[in-house]
Design a protein around this motif. Sequence first.
Motif, mmCIF file in Angstrom:
data_model
loop_
_atom_site.group_PDB
_atom_site.id
_atom_site.type_symbol
_atom_site.label_atom_id
_atom_site.label_comp_id
_atom_site.label_asym_id
_atom_site.label_seq_id
_atom_site.Cartn_x
_atom_site.Cartn_y
_atom_site.Cartn_z
ATOM 1 N N ASN A 1 0.838 -1.213 0.000
ATOM 2 C CA ASN A 1 0.000 0.000 0.000
ATOM 3 C C ASN A 1 0.866 1.252 0.000
ATOM 4 O OD1 ASN A 1 -2.759 -1.076 2.180
ATOM 5 N ND2 ASN A 1 -1.873 -2.054 0.408
ATOM 6 N N VAL A 2 0.432 2.252 -0.748
ATOM 7 C CA VAL A 2 1.043 3.581 -0.757
ATOM 8 C C VAL A 2 -0.043 4.544 -0.298
ATOM 9 C CG1 VAL A 2 2.043 5.388 -2.206
ATOM 10 C CG2 VAL A 2 2.606 2.975 -2.642
ATOM 11 N N ILE A 3 0.234 5.310 0.750
ATOM 12 C CA ILE A 3 -0.751 6.237 1.313
ATOM 13 C C ILE A 3 -0.503 7.640 0.759
ATOM 14 C CG2 ILE A 3 -1.733 7.186 3.440
ATOM 15 C CD1 ILE A 3 -2.020 4.117 3.187
ATOM 16 N N ALA A 4 -1.577 8.270 0.284
ATOM 17 C CA ALA A 4 -1.464 9.605 -0.296
ATOM 18 C C ALA A 4 -2.616 10.483 0.192
ATOM 19 C CB ALA A 4 -1.488 9.519 -1.819
ATOM 20 N N GLY A 5 -2.414 11.798 0.068
ATOM 21 C CA GLY A 5 -3.441 12.770 0.413
ATOM 22 C C GLY A 5 -3.566 13.772 -0.720
ATOM 23 N N GLY A 6 -4.794 14.262 -0.937
ATOM 24 C CA GLY A 6 -4.994 15.218 -2.014
ATOM 25 C C GLY A 6 -6.164 16.134 -1.747
ATOM 26 N N GLY A 7 -6.329 17.100 -2.640
ATOM 27 C CA GLY A 7 -7.367 18.096 -2.425
ATOM 28 C C GLY A 7 -8.186 18.436 -3.650
ATOM 29 N N LYS A 8 -9.478 18.622 -3.393
ATOM 30 C CA LYS A 8 -10.384 19.238 -4.359
ATOM 31 C C LYS A 8 -10.552 20.660 -3.835
ATOM 32 C CE LYS A 8 -15.192 18.837 -5.932
ATOM 33 N NZ LYS A 8 -16.454 18.119 -5.617
ATOM 34 N N TRP B 1 -6.171 15.444 -17.067
ATOM 35 C CA TRP B 1 -6.506 16.355 -15.972
ATOM 36 C C TRP B 1 -6.647 15.534 -14.696
ATOM 37 C CZ3 TRP B 1 -5.841 21.333 -16.344
ATOM 38 C CH2 TRP B 1 -5.909 21.932 -17.599
ATOM 39 N N ASP B 2 -6.162 16.081 -13.607
ATOM 40 C CA ASP B 2 -6.132 15.375 -12.332
ATOM 41 C C ASP B 2 -6.280 16.409 -11.222
ATOM 42 O OD1 ASP B 2 -5.766 13.329 -10.471
ATOM 43 O OD2 ASP B 2 -3.774 12.765 -11.181
ATOM 44 N N LEU B 3 -6.443 15.929 -10.013
ATOM 45 C CA LEU B 3 -6.430 16.801 -8.842
ATOM 46 C C LEU B 3 -5.092 16.614 -8.138
ATOM 47 C CD1 LEU B 3 -10.037 16.190 -7.414
ATOM 48 C CD2 LEU B 3 -9.236 18.106 -8.809
ATOM 49 N N SER C 1 -13.896 26.391 -14.101
ATOM 50 C CA SER C 1 -15.300 26.621 -13.719
ATOM 51 C C SER C 1 -16.028 25.274 -13.724
ATOM 52 C CB SER C 1 -15.964 27.560 -14.731
ATOM 53 O OG SER C 1 -16.087 26.886 -15.986
ATOM 54 N N GLN C 2 -17.276 25.278 -13.288
ATOM 55 C CA GLN C 2 -18.078 24.045 -13.269
ATOM 56 C C GLN C 2 -18.129 23.416 -14.657
ATOM 57 O OE1 GLN C 2 -19.269 22.900 -10.283
ATOM 58 N NE2 GLN C 2 -19.923 21.042 -11.289
ATOM 59 N N ASP C 3 -18.430 24.222 -15.680
ATOM 60 C CA ASP C 3 -18.515 23.701 -17.055
ATOM 61 C C ASP C 3 -17.156 23.203 -17.540
ATOM 62 O OD1 ASP C 3 -21.206 24.247 -17.137
ATOM 63 O OD2 ASP C 3 -21.014 26.088 -18.308
ATOM 64 N N GLU C 4 -16.099 23.950 -17.246
ATOM 65 C CA GLU C 4 -14.746 23.535 -17.651
ATOM 66 C C GLU C 4 -14.329 22.250 -16.927
ATOM 67 O OE1 GLU C 4 -12.699 27.900 -18.581
ATOM 68 O OE2 GLU C 4 -12.917 27.217 -16.510
ATOM 69 N N SER C 5 -14.751 22.104 -15.670
ATOM 70 C CA SER C 5 -14.446 20.894 -14.904
ATOM 71 C C SER C 5 -15.106 19.676 -15.534
ATOM 72 C CB SER C 5 -14.924 21.021 -13.448
ATOM 73 O OG SER C 5 -14.250 22.058 -12.792
ATOM 74 N N ILE C 6 -16.362 19.841 -15.949
ATOM 75 C CA ILE C 6 -17.093 18.741 -16.600
ATOM 76 C C ILE C 6 -16.371 18.345 -17.892
ATOM 77 C CG2 ILE C 6 -19.254 18.166 -17.803
ATOM 78 C CD1 ILE C 6 -20.642 19.943 -15.571
ATOM 79 N N GLU C 7 -15.913 19.326 -18.627
ATOM 80 C CA GLU C 7 -15.165 19.062 -19.869
ATOM 81 C C GLU C 7 -13.843 18.356 -19.563
ATOM 82 O OE1 GLU C 7 -14.715 18.779 -23.857
ATOM 83 O OE2 GLU C 7 -16.517 19.490 -22.847
ATOM 84 N N ALA C 8 -13.131 18.815 -18.530
ATOM 85 C CA ALA C 8 -11.842 18.214 -18.156
ATOM 86 C C ALA C 8 -12.005 16.753 -17.743
ATOM 87 C CB ALA C 8 -11.201 19.020 -17.025
ATOM 88 N N LEU C 9 -13.134 16.421 -17.122
ATOM 89 C CA LEU C 9 -13.374 15.046 -16.670
ATOM 90 C C LEU C 9 -13.455 14.053 -17.825
ATOM 91 C CD1 LEU C 9 -15.860 15.439 -13.707
ATOM 92 C CD2 LEU C 9 -13.428 14.902 -13.628
ATOM 93 N N LEU D 1 -15.233 10.154 -9.548
ATOM 94 C CA LEU D 1 -16.008 9.834 -8.341
ATOM 95 C C LEU D 1 -16.069 11.021 -7.383
ATOM 96 C CD1 LEU D 1 -14.671 6.264 -7.373
ATOM 97 C CD2 LEU D 1 -16.823 6.825 -8.510
ATOM 98 N N LEU D 2 -15.054 11.885 -7.414
ATOM 99 C CA LEU D 2 -14.976 13.021 -6.480
ATOM 100 C C LEU D 2 -15.753 14.227 -6.988
ATOM 101 C CD1 LEU D 2 -11.182 12.773 -5.691
ATOM 102 C CD2 LEU D 2 -13.057 12.014 -4.239
ATOM 103 N N LEU D 3 -16.044 14.253 -8.266
ATOM 104 C CA LEU D 3 -16.729 15.408 -8.852
ATOM 105 C C LEU D 3 -18.101 15.002 -9.317
ATOM 106 C CD1 LEU D 3 -13.631 16.675 -10.788
ATOM 107 C CD2 LEU D 3 -14.595 17.751 -8.803
#
Length: 193
Positions: free
Chosen positions: A68-75, A92-94, A174-182, A191-193
Motif C-alpha cells: 500500500n502507498v498512502i497519499a493525500g490530495g485536495g479538491k 486532468w487530475d487533482l 469553472s463548473q462547465d470547464e471541470s465537466i469538460e476536463a473530466l 467519483l470526487l466530482l
Amino acid sequence: MYQVFVNDKPIILTTKVEEENGFKNYLLSKVNIGKVIKELNSTSLKEVRLIGDIESKLLKKFLKLLPNVIAGGGKVYNESGHILFIYRNDKWDLPKGKTEGKETIETTAIREVKEETGVTGLKITKPLPTTYHIFKRNGKHKIKITYWFEMKTSFNGKLYPQEKEGITKVNWLSQDESIEALKNSYANIKLLL
C-alpha cells in the motif's frame, strides 16, 4: 461495495454474486491479483468482481494483496467557486501525493496541493471519499490509497506547476470547464466530482 481501479477499469469488492455479463467473478480469498490486473489490462473485460463473505472485511482483505502507498490530495475551491486542476501525463487530475515521515494525512494533502500548484492559504472544509487504484512502479504493482479533502482558499496569485513531478499545467476551472476536463481524466477523479 468498494471500487479499486486498474487504469479506468474497476475491481469491485462485493459480497453479491451476480451472473457474469461483461465482467468476471473471483473469490477474494483465492484470487491471483496479478492475473486479474493482467486480464483487465489486456482484454476487453469491463470489470472484475471479487466476492467476499463479510462486507466490513472486504477492503481490509483486499489491501493485504499488494503493498500500500498512502497519499493525500485536495479538491480545492477558490472564492469564485472554481476547482483547482493539474495536467499531468496528458490527463486532468487533482493535486495529490504520498505522505512523508510521520505527517498526518491532512498535512500531506495541504503540502501536496501547495507543492504541485503553488497555491497557499489552504483550509480543509471536509473529508471526501477515499479512492483506490493499482499502479506499477519498478516492475511491482501497488495499491495507492488516496485520502481526499475538500479545501477552500482565497489565493489569487500565480500558479506554478511542479514540473519535476511531470505537471505541465495548473488551472482554476469553472463548473462547465471541470465537466469538460473530466472527459480526459481518471475514473477515481470522476467519483470526487
